[in-house]
Design an enzyme around this catalytic site. Sequence first.
Site, PDB file in Angstrom:
ATOM      1  N   GLU A  88       0.809  -1.226   0.000  1.00 18.11           N
ATOM      2  CA  GLU A  88       0.000   0.000   0.000  1.00 18.11           C
ATOM      3  C   GLU A  88       0.844   1.279   0.000  1.00 18.11           C
ATOM      4  O   GLU A  88       0.351   2.347   0.374  1.00 18.11           O
ATOM      5  CB  GLU A  88      -0.949   0.010   1.209  1.00 18.11           C
ATOM      6  CG  GLU A  88      -2.082  -0.990   1.090  1.00 18.11           C
ATOM      7  CD  GLU A  88      -3.233  -0.622   2.017  1.00 18.11           C
ATOM      8  OE1 GLU A  88      -4.244  -0.093   1.516  1.00 18.11           O
ATOM      9  OE2 GLU A  88      -3.121  -0.875   3.227  1.00 18.11           O
ATOM     10  N   HIS A 140      -0.648   5.478   7.706  1.00 23.54           N
ATOM     11  CA  HIS A 140      -1.836   4.724   7.281  1.00 23.54           C
ATOM     12  C   HIS A 140      -2.112   3.672   8.348  1.00 23.54           C
ATOM     13  O   HIS A 140      -1.200   2.951   8.767  1.00 23.54           O
ATOM     14  CB  HIS A 140      -1.615   4.056   5.927  1.00 23.54           C
ATOM     15  CG  HIS A 140      -2.693   3.069   5.590  1.00 23.54           C
ATOM     16  ND1 HIS A 140      -4.022   3.434   5.487  1.00 23.54           N
ATOM     17  CD2 HIS A 140      -2.659   1.729   5.377  1.00 23.54           C
ATOM     18  CE1 HIS A 140      -4.745   2.360   5.220  1.00 23.54           C
ATOM     19  NE2 HIS A 140      -3.936   1.310   5.148  1.00 23.54           N
ATOM     20  N   HIS A 193     -11.971   0.099   5.875  1.00 21.77           N
ATOM     21  CA  HIS A 193     -10.530  -0.159   5.813  1.00 21.77           C
ATOM     22  C   HIS A 193      -9.767   0.548   6.931  1.00 21.77           C
ATOM     23  O   HIS A 193      -9.147  -0.121   7.764  1.00 21.77           O
ATOM     24  CB  HIS A 193     -10.050   0.291   4.422  1.00 21.77           C
ATOM     25  CG  HIS A 193      -8.593   0.074   4.158  1.00 21.77           C
ATOM     26  ND1 HIS A 193      -8.033   0.248   2.903  1.00 21.77           N
ATOM     27  CD2 HIS A 193      -7.564  -0.266   4.963  1.00 21.77           C
ATOM     28  CE1 HIS A 193      -6.727  -0.002   2.963  1.00 21.77           C
ATOM     29  NE2 HIS A 193      -6.423  -0.307   4.205  1.00 21.77           N
ATOM     30  N   HIS A 196      -5.327   1.007  10.455  1.00 21.40           N
ATOM     31  CA  HIS A 196      -6.631   0.327  10.439  1.00 21.40           C
ATOM     32  C   HIS A 196      -7.271   0.429  11.821  1.00 21.40           C
ATOM     33  O   HIS A 196      -7.889  -0.520  12.293  1.00 21.40           O
ATOM     34  CB  HIS A 196      -6.465  -1.153  10.064  1.00 21.40           C
ATOM     35  CG  HIS A 196      -5.762  -1.393   8.764  1.00 21.40           C
ATOM     36  ND1 HIS A 196      -5.147  -2.585   8.460  1.00 21.40           N
ATOM     37  CD2 HIS A 196      -5.577  -0.604   7.681  1.00 21.40           C
ATOM     38  CE1 HIS A 196      -4.609  -2.518   7.249  1.00 21.40           C
ATOM     39  NE2 HIS A 196      -4.848  -1.314   6.755  1.00 21.40           N
TER      40      HIS A 196
HETATM   41 MN    MN Z   1      -4.454  -0.711   4.752  1.00 17.71          MN
END
Ligand code: MN
Length: 235
Positions: A77, A96, A166, A98
């Site tokens: 990602e 980033h 996500h 979750h």
């Molecule tokens: Mn992710």
Amino acid sequence: MSALTDAIDTLVTANRILAHENVVDAFGHISMRHPDDPNRYFLARSRSPELVEADDILEFSLDNKCIDDKGMNIYIERPIHGSVYAAKPDIMSVVHNHSYAVIPFTVTKTPLRPIVHVAARIGHGVPVWDIHKNFGDTDLLVTTNDQGDDLVTAMGDGRVVLMRGHGATVAGLSVQDAVMTSVYLQVNAQLQMDAMRLGDVTYLHPGEVNIRLARSQNFLGNDRAWEYMSRRAGR
Ligand code: MN
């Protein structure tokens, strides 16, 4: 330590803090724009943030190619990171994650809004990006530069974007800024959920958010929070 070694050490600490505060688990990552080359960024090899060491940090171009992967696997990602740096020249770090606490706000019509003073740094409101809108059925991961660019478009002028089903992506003016915003995004999500169970919520007023945003970079408490979270994370 040289300035670059010092910066990479800070990035390692950031990985440990995000893991210790449960913003990331086995997944999630934080990058840092190269302090001497705005067209490059640093990101760990594919490894859980709690385990990241300085030797795991690799260098990437803004189109997300690894300069030298040393034979190691890299995060799929990474377009999330390159797209933010390409679109926002003032941004020096990207997270980033979750975070479980934010997921409910990505899949319902209830907006995530700042509810507590320390979370004003998330901005007036947090947009939600839905990968399905422009890319149809996917595995929900941001694996192409087009998807990364679309995500950044949804972020708009703010620093945070939620990702439907996500997680979230956070942009910061420094590694410390990106970490603090990520931590307090999660705190706000938890508190907002608690408050909504009790009844109607009074959110921060827009003027209050503006006052907090105006001082957030110079606020003495940033250093205090960084030292505290670093110690908690064993650094
Ligand atoms: Mn992710």
